[in-house]
Design a protein around this motif. Structure first.
Motif, short mmCIF file in Angstrom:
data_model
loop_
_atom_site.label_atom_id
_atom_site.label_comp_id
_atom_site.label_asym_id
_atom_site.label_seq_id
_atom_site.Cartn_x
_atom_site.Cartn_y
_atom_site.Cartn_z
N MET A 1 0.86 -1.17 0.00
CA MET A 1 0.00 0.00 0.00
C MET A 1 0.90 1.23 0.00
SD MET A 1 -3.25 0.60 2.46
CE MET A 1 -3.70 -1.09 2.17
N LYS A 2 0.71 2.10 -0.95
CA LYS A 2 1.58 3.26 -1.14
C LYS A 2 0.96 4.50 -0.50
CE LYS A 2 4.02 5.73 -4.78
NZ LYS A 2 4.19 5.85 -6.23
N ILE A 3 1.72 5.12 0.39
CA ILE A 3 1.31 6.38 1.01
C ILE A 3 1.88 7.50 0.15
CG2 ILE A 3 1.36 7.80 3.09
CD1 ILE A 3 0.03 5.00 3.41
N GLN A 4 1.01 8.45 -0.21
CA GLN A 4 1.44 9.54 -1.07
C GLN A 4 1.05 10.88 -0.46
OE1 GLN A 4 0.75 8.72 -5.36
NE2 GLN A 4 -0.38 6.92 -4.62
N LEU A 5 1.82 11.91 -0.82
CA LEU A 5 1.44 13.26 -0.42
C LEU A 5 0.25 13.69 -1.26
CD1 LEU A 5 4.85 15.14 -0.10
CD2 LEU A 5 3.18 14.73 1.71
N ALA A 6 -0.71 14.30 -0.62
CA ALA A 6 -1.87 14.80 -1.34
C ALA A 6 -1.47 16.01 -2.17
CB ALA A 6 -2.98 15.18 -0.36
N GLU A 52 -6.62 4.79 -4.73
CA GLU A 52 -7.04 3.52 -5.30
C GLU A 52 -6.05 3.09 -6.38
OE1 GLU A 52 -11.39 1.96 -5.87
OE2 GLU A 52 -10.87 3.32 -7.52
N ASN A 53 -5.65 1.82 -6.31
CA ASN A 53 -4.70 1.24 -7.26
C ASN A 53 -3.40 2.03 -7.37
OD1 ASN A 53 -6.55 -0.83 -7.96
ND2 ASN A 53 -7.59 0.61 -9.33
N GLU A 54 -3.01 2.69 -6.26
CA GLU A 54 -1.80 3.50 -6.21
C GLU A 54 -1.76 4.51 -7.35
OE1 GLU A 54 1.63 0.97 -5.73
OE2 GLU A 54 0.87 0.21 -3.83
N GLY A 55 -2.93 5.03 -7.69
CA GLY A 55 -3.07 5.96 -8.80
C GLY A 55 -2.43 7.31 -8.54
N GLY A 56 -2.47 8.12 -9.56
CA GLY A 56 -1.91 9.45 -9.49
C GLY A 56 -2.86 10.44 -8.86
N PRO A 57 -2.43 11.70 -8.75
CA PRO A 57 -3.27 12.74 -8.18
C PRO A 57 -4.64 12.78 -8.87
CG PRO A 57 -1.06 13.55 -8.52
CD PRO A 57 -1.12 12.20 -9.15
N GLY A 58 -5.67 12.91 -8.07
CA GLY A 58 -7.03 12.94 -8.58
C GLY A 58 -7.71 11.58 -8.58
N SER A 59 -6.96 10.51 -8.32
CA SER A 59 -7.56 9.18 -8.22
C SER A 59 -8.41 9.09 -6.96
CB SER A 59 -6.48 8.10 -8.16
OG SER A 59 -5.69 8.11 -9.32
N ARG A 60 -9.31 8.14 -6.94
CA ARG A 60 -10.17 7.94 -5.77
C ARG A 60 -9.32 7.65 -4.54
NH1 ARG A 60 -15.06 3.52 -5.29
NH2 ARG A 60 -15.99 4.42 -3.43
N LEU A 61 -9.70 8.27 -3.41
CA LEU A 61 -8.96 8.08 -2.16
C LEU A 61 -9.54 6.94 -1.35
CD1 LEU A 61 -8.26 11.69 -0.84
CD2 LEU A 61 -6.87 10.27 -2.34
N LEU A 62 -8.66 6.09 -0.83
CA LEU A 62 -9.06 5.02 0.08
C LEU A 62 -8.99 5.52 1.52
CD1 LEU A 62 -7.14 2.00 -1.48
CD2 LEU A 62 -9.41 2.89 -2.05
N GLY A 63 -8.10 6.47 1.77
CA GLY A 63 -7.95 7.02 3.11
C GLY A 63 -7.05 8.23 3.08
N THR A 93 -3.72 1.70 9.18
CA THR A 93 -2.45 1.20 9.71
C THR A 93 -1.29 1.67 8.85
OG1 THR A 93 -3.52 -0.72 10.71
CG2 THR A 93 -1.15 -0.91 10.25
N ALA A 94 -1.44 1.60 7.54
CA ALA A 94 -0.38 2.07 6.64
C ALA A 94 -0.12 3.56 6.82
CB ALA A 94 -0.73 1.74 5.19
#
Length: 164
Positions: A1-6, A52-63, A93-94
């Motif tokens: 699971m990839k954590i990204q800066l918004a 979602e699916n470790e997508g790029g900016p604008g992708s659906r957020l899981l959290g 958790t991630a």
């Protein structure tokens, strides 16, 4: 699971996520204070998300999580939410594990979460306790939806302090 800066392109996704949890947190989507905090966190690179699916900016957020380090080594989780369809899949958790890699040691991390008498908030209380957060006796105002709140803190000592 990839954590990204918004990023700014994620803003609509954050509002969608907020709308899913308003029953617990109270109104946010139309709250100027929440909007301002979100914009500030994105601009300061302190808003983290799982897309979602470790997508790029604008992708659906899981959290997503808003995190403040402005008073380091005292840190604050300002907001943490997981979309309804992504709960119990390790998203929170991630996110929390990620911010634990960013803090200085020794430090403390605080979060205001739901009070003990708030049935919908029990999963959040259990989650923070799992990480070692402990409730404090500090008085905290009720949430905007009228539910009680409680401050939890996690103390991270230097590794040599853990041995004593």
């Amino acid at each position: 699971m990839k954590i990204q800066l918004a990023e700014q392109e994620d803003f609509p996704g954050w509002l969608e996520l907020a709308s899913e949890v308003e029953e617990l947190f109270g109104p946010m989507v139309d709250d100027p204070n929440f909007i301002q905090a979100l914009e500030k966190s994105i601009n300061r690179s302190s808003a983290f998300c799982v897309r979602e699916n470790e997508g790029g900016p604008g992708s659906r957020l899981l959290g997503g999580m808003l995190f403040s380090s402005s008073h380091a080594p005292s840190y604050k989780i300002g907001w943490l939410a997981v979309s309804t369809h992504s709960r119990n899949k390790g998203v929170a958790t991630a996110l929390l594990n990620h911010i634990l890699t960013l803090v200085e040691i020794p430090s403390e991390i605080s979060v205001i979460t739901f009070g003990e008498d708030n049935p919908g908030g029990q999963p959040a209380r259990k989650f923070y306790r799992k990480f070692g957060f402990v409730p404090t006796s500090e008085s905290v105002p009720d949430g905007p939806e009228g539910g009680s709140r409680q401050k939890f803190q996690l103390f991270l000592p230097r590794s040599d302090d853990r041995q004593s």
